[in-house]
Motif scaffolding. Sequence first.
Motif, PDB file in Angstrom:
ATOM      1  N   UNK A  52    -128.191   6.339 -76.489  1.00 50.52           N
ATOM      2  CA  UNK A  52    -128.604   7.727 -76.199  1.00 50.52           C
ATOM      3  C   UNK A  52    -129.658   8.288 -77.363  1.00 50.52           C
ATOM      4  N   UNK A  65    -128.769   6.339 -67.493  1.00 48.63           N
ATOM      5  CA  UNK A  65    -127.310   6.343 -67.130  1.00 48.63           C
ATOM      6  C   UNK A  65    -126.770   4.839 -66.815  1.00 48.63           C
TER       7      UNK A  65
ATOM      8  N   UNK B  48    -115.203   8.090 -71.633  1.00 50.87           N
ATOM      9  CA  UNK B  48    -116.609   7.699 -70.943  1.00 50.87           C
ATOM     10  C   UNK B  48    -116.467   6.836 -69.956  1.00 50.87           C
ATOM     11  N   UNK B  52    -116.830   7.257 -65.880  1.00 50.33           N
ATOM     12  CA  UNK B  52    -117.690   6.301 -64.645  1.00 50.33           C
ATOM     13  C   UNK B  52    -116.956   6.012 -63.500  1.00 50.33           C
ATOM     14  N   UNK B  64    -123.915  12.311 -63.670  1.00 50.51           N
ATOM     15  CA  UNK B  64    -122.896  11.255 -64.389  1.00 50.51           C
ATOM     16  C   UNK B  64    -123.612  11.231 -66.031  1.00 50.51           C
ATOM     17  N   UNK B  65    -124.877  10.912 -66.062  1.00 48.40           N
ATOM     18  CA  UNK B  65    -125.659  10.688 -67.327  1.00 48.40           C
ATOM     19  C   UNK B  65    -125.340  11.963 -68.282  1.00 48.40           C
ATOM     20  N   UNK B  69    -123.281  11.445 -71.666  1.00 46.89           N
ATOM     21  CA  UNK B  69    -123.640  12.119 -73.097  1.00 46.89           C
ATOM     22  C   UNK B  69    -122.795  13.187 -73.854  1.00 46.89           C
TER      23      UNK B  69
END
Lengths: 204, 204
Positions: A52, A65, B48, B52, B64-65, B69
Amino acid sequence: MKDRLDQQLEFLRIVDGLKRIDRMTRLIQQPGESARRENSAEHSWHLALMAMMLVEHANEPVDLARVLQMILIHDIVEIDAGDTFVYDANAMTGKAEREARAAERIFGTLPDDQRDDMFSLWHEFEARETPEARYASALDRLAGMLPNHANGGGTWNEHKVTVEQVTRRNESISMGSTMIWEHAKQWITATHHAGLIDSEADRK
Amino acid sequence: MKDRLDQQLEFLRIVDGLKRIDRMTRLIQQPGESARRENSAEHSWHLALMAMMLVEHANEPVDLARVLQMILIHDIVEIDAGDTFVYDANAMTGKAEREARAAERIFGTLPDDQRDDMFSLWHEFEARETPEARYASALDRLAGMLPNHANGGGTWNEHKVTVEQVTRRNESISMGSTMIWEHAKQWITATHHAGLIDSEADRK
């Protein structure tokens, strides 16, 4: 929908086991301390955070992603197959077969479409043929180097690995990010100059 | 570019400290075992992965990204501020101030644009006003419930928390996913029926 959620939650219970898989690498030490080994779950988190924060340095534009998802699942097979120390040639034998069986069992608990997605992410990571996989894999190596540099040689020193072995093992970082590899090479040089790891020439 | 990379790597060394912050919650136990507490870094990884795998159950479509994060950074302030047990009202006092100071110091090591991005992700998560934050926050609570259910009451039992307290604490899961909350409620009921936690009525 109910059955899918049950399967997904079962998978999420199984993967809790990744918190029990220790890697060779240690946490970054505090002064005077011998830090514990890190486990593959916390390593995966650290790696995702690296992805990231460093994405601007990737050689090619990447879909973040997809990078993050690849990283989050890349070590799950270790729950059954264990972590293999990269400088241990014997342990590396049979690694692929052990990991393929593990993927079959663990991803196999998911609904079929998600099982297929997980296989596809995992194979993409392992093959290192897409920009996302090259970048993710570069960071996986950087994540091994970061604490070794910070810890005065760390496992490099512990296992008497040479400058040349560290360089050969990690130079594929440049396939994901030449910028990051240029920086990481300075860590190797600094660790060598501090007398914490030997070059092959030092041993002659 | 060089200065940016140095700052980013310094941030990535500092956040290694999240692996040393233990939560109340324990790993999912194996038979006959008293499992260790989990730390906030491995928790962030697990969360995380949950995001997903369960994204189809979010009440609203989410990016989703951005969810990932937000999750990856949501606990970083604990490196300075520590983890606060949610059922401990005294410890909750001053939490916001402690965490704000921690964010200032830790995110402050990054280049300005990334520092601002991190603040924005963290505030978004804490405010729970966007679909992404509501979904991420729902999973954060689910992640606390998952091992407690699997471990025969776990920290609920250890700290004599009631059915009503667990329900009140976690019912906001429904803001992110009614589907997941319906399932999680069954865990509370099953744990109660097994005699592992009391309702208020049981204590009269």
